[in-house]
Design a protein around this motif. Structure first.
Motif: not given
Lengths: 131, 136
Positions: B66-76, B82-97
């Motif tokens: 079930d979980v694999s199907r959800f993560f594989g779907s378009l919305i997943g 979005g999670y990846t981009f937020a994570l990378m933005l936060h990591v780069c923000g941490g480096l900036r800080h």
């Protein structure tokens, strides 16, 4: 001779959180320490998740149950929940003015972070030791 | 701003307050500062994605399917991107800080370069992570 604290801060000022705090850098330090730890751990996490991308159940279990992967995941989870609990604490302190709502939010924050951390660590340990 | 509404004094007798965000012209550093906090809150909620995945993997076949199907779907996939981009933005923000906490990079050119650099860095790292996920 009064103690140094009572010279710069009257008891009333202390109660009202006025004047020199003399403490409170623990939060800043916790954020710094965990973000330092999270830099390499996040790289490891992203690589592991990328490897899990197309994995079926058997290969996901094999990867997550490998000792190095499990240790990195547990370290990532623990550092993350500590970091995010501290971060959310400052968000709550900034935005929630009502004292009781703020205290409730701080308790919910602690419970959420502790719960996420415990459940994730439990799942990784189960993958490591129960196949 | 915090104590203004609680003052018993009429407004003309209150002490002056520092200007709030509406007063300022938007700058890159303001935007990335807000992004840092917003991505932090988003990632806080996003830990539930990891929790659900790990529980499903530990749990067994039906839950994992079930979980694999959800993560594989378009919305997943959109949520994961979005999670990846937020994570990378936060990591780069941490480096900036980290640079700013070392008391460097406050000059107009440097602080704008750091703000834009962290945005561009997040885009590049997100692309790298997803390219890696598809190639691995």
């Amino acid at each position: 001779m009064p103690k140094p604290d009572s010279i710069v801060q009257t008891p009333r000022a202390r109660v009202k959180y006025l004047g020199v705090a003399r403490s409170g850098t623990e939060t800043l330090w916790a954020i710094r320490l965990t973000s330092f730890a999270l830099l390499p751990l996040t790289i490891a996490f992203v690589v592991i998740v990328a490897m899990l991308g197309k994995a079926d159940l058997a290969s996901a279990r094999a990867l997550l149950g490998a000792p190095l992967v499990a240790i990195l995941m547990i370290l990532f989870v623990l550092a993350s929940v500590w970091h995010m609990a501290e971060g959310m604490r400052s968000v709550i302190a900034d935005y929630i003015r009502h004292q009781h709502m703020r205290e409730l939010a701080l308790m919910a924050n602690f419970c959420f972070a502790a719960g996420v951390g415990l459940v994730c660590v439990f799942a990784v340990l189960r993958l490591s030791f129960v196949q | 701003m915090a104590e203004a509404n609680y003052s018993p004094l009429p407004i003309e007798q209150r002490r002056p307050l520092s200007p709030h965000i509406q007063i300022y012209r938007w700058s890159a550093t303001m935007v990335v500062s807000i992004f840092h906090r917003a991505t932090g809150v988003a990632l806080y909620v996003g830990t539930l994605l990891l929790t659900v995945y790990l529980l499903a993997a530990a749990g067994g076949g039906v839950a994992f399917a079930d979980v694999s199907r959800f993560f594989g779907s378009l919305i997943g996939q959109v949520i994961l991107f979005g999670y990846t981009f937020a994570l990378m933005l936060h990591v780069c923000g941490g480096l900036r800080h980290a640079v700013w906490e070392a008391a460097r990079g406050f000059e107009p050119g440097a602080r704008n370069a750091l703000a834009w650099g962290s945005l561009i860095g997040a885009v590049v790292l997100t692309a790298l992570a997803w390219a890696g996920a598809y190639l691995l």
